[in-house]
Enzyme design. Structure first.
Site, PDB file in Angstrom:
ATOM      1  N   SER A  89     -12.318 -10.457  -2.843  1.00 34.78           N
ATOM      2  CA  SER A  89     -12.702 -10.224  -1.457  1.00 34.78           C
ATOM      3  C   SER A  89     -14.079 -10.199  -1.415  1.00 34.78           C
ATOM      4  CB  SER A  89     -12.067  -8.945  -0.777  1.00 34.78           C
ATOM      5  OG  SER A  89     -10.747  -9.090  -0.816  1.00 34.78           O
ATOM      6  N   LYS A 146       0.908  -1.201  -0.034  1.00 27.65           N
ATOM      7  CA  LYS A 146      -0.089  -0.201  -0.084  1.00 27.65           C
ATOM      8  C   LYS A 146       0.839   1.442   0.199  1.00 27.65           C
ATOM      9  CE  LYS A 146      -3.756  -2.247   0.308  1.00 27.65           C
ATOM     10  NZ  LYS A 146      -4.899  -2.192  -1.019  1.00 27.65           N
ATOM     11  N   ASP A 196     -12.377  -2.164  -5.677  1.00 21.14           N
ATOM     12  CA  ASP A 196     -11.477  -2.135  -6.821  1.00 21.14           C
ATOM     13  C   ASP A 196     -12.073  -2.469  -8.210  1.00 21.14           C
ATOM     14  OD1 ASP A 196      -9.616  -1.485  -4.931  1.00 21.14           O
ATOM     15  OD2 ASP A 196      -9.387  -3.884  -4.523  1.00 21.14           O
ATOM     16  N   LYS A 245     -24.202 -28.979  25.139  1.00 23.56           N
ATOM     17  CA  LYS A 245     -25.605 -29.710  25.748  1.00 23.56           C
ATOM     18  C   LYS A 245     -26.505 -28.665  26.167  1.00 23.56           C
ATOM     19  CE  LYS A 245     -27.122 -30.452  29.743  1.00 23.56           C
ATOM     20  NZ  LYS A 245     -27.527 -29.452  30.661  1.00 23.56           N
ATOM     21  N   LYS A 252      -6.223  -5.500   9.137  1.00 19.83           N
ATOM     22  CA  LYS A 252      -7.173  -4.250   8.443  1.00 19.83           C
ATOM     23  C   LYS A 252      -8.091  -3.770   9.499  1.00 19.83           C
ATOM     24  CE  LYS A 252      -7.704  -5.727   3.656  1.00 19.83           C
ATOM     25  NZ  LYS A 252      -8.619  -6.109   2.668  1.00 19.83           N
ATOM     26  N   CYS A 282     -27.714 -28.983  34.573  1.00 17.13           N
ATOM     27  CA  CYS A 282     -26.123 -28.533  34.532  1.00 17.13           C
ATOM     28  C   CYS A 282     -25.351 -29.830  34.922  1.00 17.13           C
ATOM     29  CB  CYS A 282     -26.173 -27.500  35.512  1.00 17.13           C
ATOM     30  SG  CYS A 282     -26.857 -26.044  35.181  1.00 17.13           S
ATOM     31  N   GLY A 307      -7.123 -13.574  10.888  1.00 19.16           N
ATOM     32  CA  GLY A 307      -6.810 -13.762  12.143  1.00 19.16           C
ATOM     33  C   GLY A 307      -6.533 -15.527  12.177  1.00 19.16           C
ATOM     34  N   THR A 321      -8.528  -9.451  13.666  1.00 22.81           N
ATOM     35  CA  THR A 321      -7.278  -9.391  13.084  1.00 22.81           C
ATOM     36  C   THR A 321      -6.728  -8.014  13.258  1.00 22.81           C
ATOM     37  OG1 THR A 321      -5.963  -9.488  11.095  1.00 22.81           O
ATOM     38  CG2 THR A 321      -8.148  -8.908  10.855  1.00 22.81           C
TER      39      THR A 321
END
Length: 510
Positions: A109, A43, A90, A351, A138, A440, A171, A135
């Protein structure tokens, strides 16, 4: 059809390269150790500098026989005879195709169904879908979709019948690549690869980092290491394993049920451990013959962080996790907690009661508290449980008048096409719905059986539910009310384990 391999797709970032290491050395080490595509993303360079760098990288990729893909800049791709990747803002694929010709790879993308559909219509060769996890590469407002979030996009590609490939990005690293591959699939279609950035570009040893990524992509997930579809599994043997191994069940559970859950764990022949100390989770996860029971009774932001730390420790060491999303649909906070935990970690068993499983599966159903809920038609329950099981590649348990257990692990096979085993277990007693903690503590029993029977988590879970139902039935027959039921239940559960007395499940393939 163009032939290219997206398995481990390196996207470069020169700003991440550690001090003392050159950009080209980092890329060379990645190529030498197994990356299958390289995307050059720059970039900050001016056009001439970008062309010079692209020529240098292309020498490396050409020698290795893998594609060099230029990010965004069709002029650079033309200048060095490379392939192209474009974003949603783009140049459109048809225009790029006219410039580059029919033989160049063009990727796009995408993150939304309509973007996938347009990529298919435009003739893109692949889509890079994200973001998968949070991540730093970006700055974006998009919420991570996780590997399960890619499934609806995979379905669109599959339904189109077109050969467009798909990789996930965002990520992805050595800690989650195996879960991504396991969960990012639907019957008859799976992702083709993962795109990675920082876990190679920022690595002090890019060669070792790449080698490990490639190994992890190609090997079965660590959490399925002990699966054995050929083992001679039987219910009596599963009970005997618990009694001989005495597995350790690490409980992270709500305060209301801690005492009862610990006693239930002891009654089935296992050892309970209660800890919410994040600093010791990694040590605890390394214990032999153990499992984690995560019961998210009263989640808040800090507790959710603690849950994730525990889950990642047990995932890292490939240990079983039983997840009970208590009251999952009762509030927005609980719903968000369930989404976050399912995004961040792999669960061996999920569960819950009907409302909890419907919520986790993304199916609408009203909630009436954490221990009860109106009974849905059994076919609706099975559909929701099957959806969640196959999506998450977990065993899913729906407790109720008839317990439903669905096998989404499927012996760890890559392709989830085919029949899915489902068990139906009757028994129990109506008093159980009037005693807090009985639901539980079924999780405690399942966690013990799964820890002691790693070869087949589905059948281990079925045995656990069958014994639990039988103990409830026997205790309910003698109890005069909820108060006497608790003590009787512990005695009957212990008795059922020792005498191998359990309800006979009905298992079908569907």
């Amino acid at each position: 059809m163009k032939s290219f391999d997206l398995s481990v797709y390196l996207v470069t970032n020169s700003e991440m390269v550690p001090p003392g290491v050159s950009f080209l050395d980092q890329v060379q080490k990645a190529i030498d150790n197994g990356v299958t595509c390289v995307q050059l993303r720059e970039k900050e360079l001016n056009t001439r500098e970008f062309i010079d760098r692209a020529k240098e990288v292309k020498k490396l990729t050409d020698k290795a026989g893998i594609p060099l893909i230029i990010n965004d800049r069709v002029d650079i791709a033309l200048a060095v005879d490379a392939h192209l990747h474009v974003g949603q803002e783009d140049m459109e694929v048809p225009v790029a195709r006219k410039l580059l010709g029919p033989n160049k790879i063009i990727g796009v993308s995408a993150s939304k169904p309509e973007e996938i559909q347009k990529a298919l219509e435009d003739g893109a060769d692949y889509v890079g879908v994200g973001i998968c996890f949070d991540t730093q590469t970006k700055v974006t407002k998009k919420l991570p979709m996780g590997p399960m979030g890619s499934q609806r996009l995979l379905q669109i590609i599959k339904d189109s019948g077109k050969p467009m490939k798909i990789c996930l990005i965002g990520g992805i690293n050595q800690t989650n690549i195996q879960r991504v591959r396991a969960q990012a699939s639907i019957p008859g279609r799976a992702i083709d690869g993962v795109a990675v950035v920082s876990c190679i570009m920022a690595a002090q040893d890019a060669a070792a980092a790449t080698k490990e990524l490639v190994r992890l992509w190609n090997e079965p997930p660590i959490f399925w290491d002990h699966l054995d579809s050929e083992s001679d599994f039987n219910m009596n043997g599963a009970i005997a394993n618990v009694l001989s191994i005495h597995p350790l069940v690490h409980h992270i559970t709500n305060d209301v049920v801690k005492n009862f859950s610990a006693n239930v764990t002891l009654a089935v022949g296992a050892a309970p451990l209660m800890s919410e100390c994040s600093e010791e989770f990694d040590d605890l996860a390394q214990y032999p013959n153990n499992s984690l029971l995560l019961n998210t009774g009263t989640p808040n932001e800090e507790q959710t962080k603690m849950y994730i730390t525990a889950l990642k420790a047990y995932n890292r060491w490939g240990k079983p996790v039983v997840y009970d999303p208590v009251g999952a649909g009762a509030s927005t906070t609980r719903k968000q907690s369930v989404k976050k935990l399912l995004l961040e970690a792999y669960m061996t068993v999920i569960k819950g009661n009907q409302g909890e499983i419907f919520t986790a599966a993304g199916v609408e159903k009203s909630m009436r508290g954490v221990d009860s809920g109106s009974e849905e038609a059994l076919d609706s329950v099975v559909a929701a449980a099957k959806k969640l099981a196959v999506q998450s590649r977990s065993v899913v348990v729906v407790s109720g008048k008839t317990d439903v257990v669905v096998d989404g692990i499927l012996h760890g096979r890559r392709d989830v096409t085919g029949k899915v085993p489902i068990a139906f277990i009757q028994g129990g007693h109506e008093i159980m719905s009037r005693v807090t903690g009985t639901g539980c503590s079924l999780g405690s029993t399942i966690a013990a059986f799964v820890a002691a029977n790693r070869s087949n988590p589905f059948l281990a879970t079925v045995v656990a539910c069958s014994i639990y139902k039988r103990a409830g039935e026997k205790a309910g027959a003698e109890a005069s009310g909820p108060g006497t039921f608790q003590a009787l239940f512990l005695d009957k559960l212990n008795e059922c384990v020792k005498t191998q007395d359990f309800e006979n499940p009905k298992i079908i393939l569907t």
